[in-house]
Motif scaffolding. Sequence first.
Motif, PDB file in Angstrom:
ATOM      1  N   ASP A   1       0.830  -1.212   0.000  1.00  0.00           N
ATOM      2  CA  ASP A   1       0.000   0.000   0.000  1.00  0.00           C
ATOM      3  C   ASP A   1       0.863   1.260   0.000  1.00  0.00           C
ATOM      4  O   ASP A   1       0.532   2.258  -0.655  1.00  0.00           O
ATOM      5  CB  ASP A   1      -0.928   0.019   1.221  1.00  0.00           C
ATOM      6  CG  ASP A   1      -2.072  -0.976   1.081  1.00  0.00           C
ATOM      7  OD1 ASP A   1      -2.293  -1.448  -0.049  1.00  0.00           O
ATOM      8  OD2 ASP A   1      -2.725  -1.284   2.094  1.00  0.00           O
ATOM      9  N   HIS A   2       1.982   1.224   0.737  1.00  0.00           N
ATOM     10  CA  HIS A   2       2.876   2.390   0.796  1.00  0.00           C
ATOM     11  C   HIS A   2       3.449   2.699  -0.586  1.00  0.00           C
ATOM     12  O   HIS A   2       3.443   3.859  -1.031  1.00  0.00           O
ATOM     13  CB  HIS A   2       4.004   2.136   1.799  1.00  0.00           C
ATOM     14  CG  HIS A   2       5.072   3.198   1.789  1.00  0.00           C
ATOM     15  ND1 HIS A   2       4.867   4.477   2.277  1.00  0.00           N
ATOM     16  CD2 HIS A   2       6.357   3.170   1.308  1.00  0.00           C
ATOM     17  CE1 HIS A   2       5.969   5.194   2.106  1.00  0.00           C
ATOM     18  NE2 HIS A   2       6.878   4.425   1.527  1.00  0.00           N
TER      19      HIS A   2
ATOM     20  N   SER B   1       2.257   1.667  -3.507  1.00  0.00           N
ATOM     21  CA  SER B   1       1.156   2.035  -4.413  1.00  0.00           C
ATOM     22  C   SER B   1       0.765   3.492  -4.204  1.00  0.00           C
ATOM     23  O   SER B   1       0.457   4.218  -5.164  1.00  0.00           O
ATOM     24  CB  SER B   1      -0.056   1.131  -4.172  1.00  0.00           C
ATOM     25  OG  SER B   1       0.261  -0.208  -4.469  1.00  0.00           O
ATOM     26  N   GLY B   2       0.799   3.943  -2.943  1.00  0.00           N
ATOM     27  CA  GLY B   2       0.509   5.343  -2.643  1.00  0.00           C
ATOM     28  C   GLY B   2       1.534   6.274  -3.264  1.00  0.00           C
ATOM     29  O   GLY B   2       1.180   7.328  -3.814  1.00  0.00           O
ATOM     30  N   ARG B   3       2.806   5.882  -3.202  1.00  0.00           N
ATOM     31  CA  ARG B   3       3.869   6.688  -3.822  1.00  0.00           C
ATOM     32  C   ARG B   3       3.673   6.768  -5.339  1.00  0.00           C
ATOM     33  O   ARG B   3       3.903   7.824  -5.951  1.00  0.00           O
ATOM     34  CB  ARG B   3       5.245   6.083  -3.505  1.00  0.00           C
ATOM     35  CG  ARG B   3       5.722   6.345  -2.078  1.00  0.00           C
ATOM     36  CD  ARG B   3       7.180   5.908  -1.895  1.00  0.00           C
ATOM     37  NE  ARG B   3       8.106   6.744  -2.666  1.00  0.00           N
ATOM     38  CZ  ARG B   3       9.419   6.550  -2.717  1.00  0.00           C
ATOM     39  NH1 ARG B   3       9.964   5.543  -2.024  1.00  0.00           N
ATOM     40  NH2 ARG B   3      10.197   7.347  -3.427  1.00  0.00           N
TER      41      ARG B   3
ATOM     42  N   GLN C   1       0.812   6.565  -6.971  1.00  0.00           N
ATOM     43  CA  GLN C   1      -0.310   7.472  -7.242  1.00  0.00           C
ATOM     44  C   GLN C   1       0.112   8.933  -7.102  1.00  0.00           C
ATOM     45  O   GLN C   1      -0.261   9.782  -7.928  1.00  0.00           O
ATOM     46  CB  GLN C   1      -1.473   7.163  -6.301  1.00  0.00           C
ATOM     47  CG  GLN C   1      -2.196   5.863  -6.638  1.00  0.00           C
ATOM     48  CD  GLN C   1      -3.316   5.550  -5.661  1.00  0.00           C
ATOM     49  OE1 GLN C   1      -3.534   6.284  -4.689  1.00  0.00           O
ATOM     50  NE2 GLN C   1      -4.019   4.461  -5.896  1.00  0.00           N
ATOM     51  N   ASP C   2       0.888   9.227  -6.066  1.00  0.00           N
ATOM     52  CA  ASP C   2       1.384  10.598  -5.871  1.00  0.00           C
ATOM     53  C   ASP C   2       2.252  11.034  -7.054  1.00  0.00           C
ATOM     54  O   ASP C   2       2.169  12.179  -7.520  1.00  0.00           O
ATOM     55  CB  ASP C   2       2.199  10.695  -4.577  1.00  0.00           C
ATOM     56  CG  ASP C   2       1.328  10.556  -3.331  1.00  0.00           C
ATOM     57  OD1 ASP C   2       0.098  10.711  -3.453  1.00  0.00           O
ATOM     58  OD2 ASP C   2       1.884  10.260  -2.252  1.00  0.00           O
TER      59      ASP C   2
END
Length: 754
Positions: A599-600, A602-604, A606-607
Amino acid sequence: EEAALVQLCHRSPTDKKPEAAGWYREQGNQEFKRGQYQAALRLYSKAASHELPGSPELSVCFANRSAALLHLGHFEVCLEDIARAESHGYPDKLLPKVLLRKAECLLCLGRLQDAQDILRVLESKIALDGVMTTHLTQLKKLSQLKVKLGEKQRCPEPAREARGGTQGEPEIWEENSRISGASSSLSLSFDAERGRHLVASQDIVPGQSLVKEEAFVSVLCPGESLPVLDGDTAWDTRATNADLYCHRCLRQLLASVPCQGCSYAKYCSQDCADVAWQQYHRTECSLGALLLTLGVFCHVALRTVLLAGFAEVSRLVAGSHRGDKSFQNPEASCKPLSEAADAGAGSRGCDSSVVPGCDSSGRYQSSYQALFHLLPHTEQHSPEHKFLCTLSVVALCKQLQAAGLGAAVLSQESPQQWSKPKTCEKTSDELSPELKTVAEAMLRHVLQLQCNAQAITVMQELGPGDGAVVDKKPVRLATAFFPVLSLLNHSCCPNTSVSFSGTAATVRAAQPISSGQEVLHCYGPHRCRMGVAERQQLLSQYFFECRCPACLQELESGVKSVVSIRNSFCCPKCQAQMQGEEDTLCCSNEACATSVSRDHLSGRLQDLQQQIKKALDLLRVGKADQAIKMLLKCQMDAGTFLSPEHLLMGEMEDHLAQVYATLGKWQEAARHLKKSIEIVEMHHGPSSVETGHELFKLAQILFNGFAVSEALSTIQRAEGILSVHFGPQSAQIQELQEMKACLSELPRTILQRT
């Protein structure tokens, strides 16, 4: 649920609103004053679609649009809009301005006598009106045009020599005697596992055309627009597919001809508008909001029965009631031959006279009969899905009946009656027997579309398209039925490529196909774009399990997909590949042993994508230097957690090339684009259409940077790839050949230096 449906329809209004027209026209005027003529053009077209037919306001929209067209250099189309303005009662007091514009267009087109005639009319008109202050500007412009006209008459421009060698060689095409629109190098075959399919009856070379088919029916996908909430207006200035393409032939619109009854349908010409009205739009016009609400599949189903005609629809529906099992399972009646007497004539392995969809002579046509026999997969669809489809079709047929359009659907009116107001034909909730037949056929078509709908795609320009390098991306333009194209089975590693021109599809061999080999098409999930698990999940909507070589290889070996490896995360510490199927990913380097939550990362990701989008927004508003800084920062950030071969790394290189090209820094642009091409080749292959498009952009950059020898070699390679996928007559091939001819004409001294 009728009240709820009516409420939903309010979110997609298609009626004409003169107040909206005034607002769009004013927005267009503001863009025109800012010199944004392309934006003004779109807004004037939106305004015209909302004006009532025959109103003076409509003539003003056409006149305003003609001014934008003149500034954009579209002189012929400008003259057409001026003619429309005049025919719709353009105010007499404003006529001198339009006549001046007309004379200027004629002058630019070299039609000197016509320009002179218009100037005489204009002089007479101004003289009759008297020299007033309002005409002083026109008089000044008139004198300038007269000077230009005299110069052109004294010194006519020399005729330009036509460049030789820019037209591609016409390809040899011999149509199949048993399958309409198919090459004679194909035959129709059948077996229990693959059903009806096409097979090569001789060796086929890359680039060879295999199928050329006009869609039996197509419906433009409206594209994204802002949903209208209660109390809001629908006045959205953004251009969607509905504003950019003809609703009948799908040609790109420059100056649209609006439907006289609704604000939604727009056409490339009055001829297209008239044909559409005669064939189907007279029925669809008042149902626009309902059709947009129910979705494109319902719209395709309705237009299909309208084009087929009630007589043909009722004949085939009645045949399905007579217990003919071929309507439920068309493949069951296709009997394999013990002896193929004429394998080369389109009957290889299957007697085409008994193939459902063939006519009485055994020929498989691109016809309603062939379309009707496409598999609906009734048993495989879920009860919930079938119920929703039935509800949608019945709602549409009830609206047809309530609006008094049933007779038009059943072709029981003369053309003179089509445009007259309809009276309610039937007031009960029960559908007429004829409309029940129509509803049954429509439901069949909605169910067929899940497995047989073909997306018509087009390469759409990103941005204004006025730069030295034009960037394009594929966009879904319409949904269509192609009965012959539907014979092609799927493969995740297909041997064909499909391209579109308007409503016509062309299938070409993308690689050598040996005699006896099946001709295969990709339904969407391609081995270069996703792993086998994702492909199988997406293909489940077609009710089969793919057993193509790519899927079998990945499933049997159990090896992780190359796509997954290339698009993987890398360790933030040592840059080795991260691995694991669970929520926590571990570094593949045992000496490092770093673990990070999926998740970490994947979040990066997306950012990062959001930052790239912001950089491109900066480029669009002319802040190229800031865009470069942001993209370079994104690139550094991506290098800490993405694989070097990740597609996003290639996209960033492509974006940097675009920014440098905007600044005219051709060497820098070429350097970044070459890196992008390396990654694209890894993912899609050196002969893929994706690689061809990237090479086309590189050729433009090298051409503009006068890197002659490298440009010529890049053009040759791009030409070789794109001609296989799109044919020698495609626009991109023509542009490449023009660049090559231009470079070849340069003096030898320049060629030697570069």
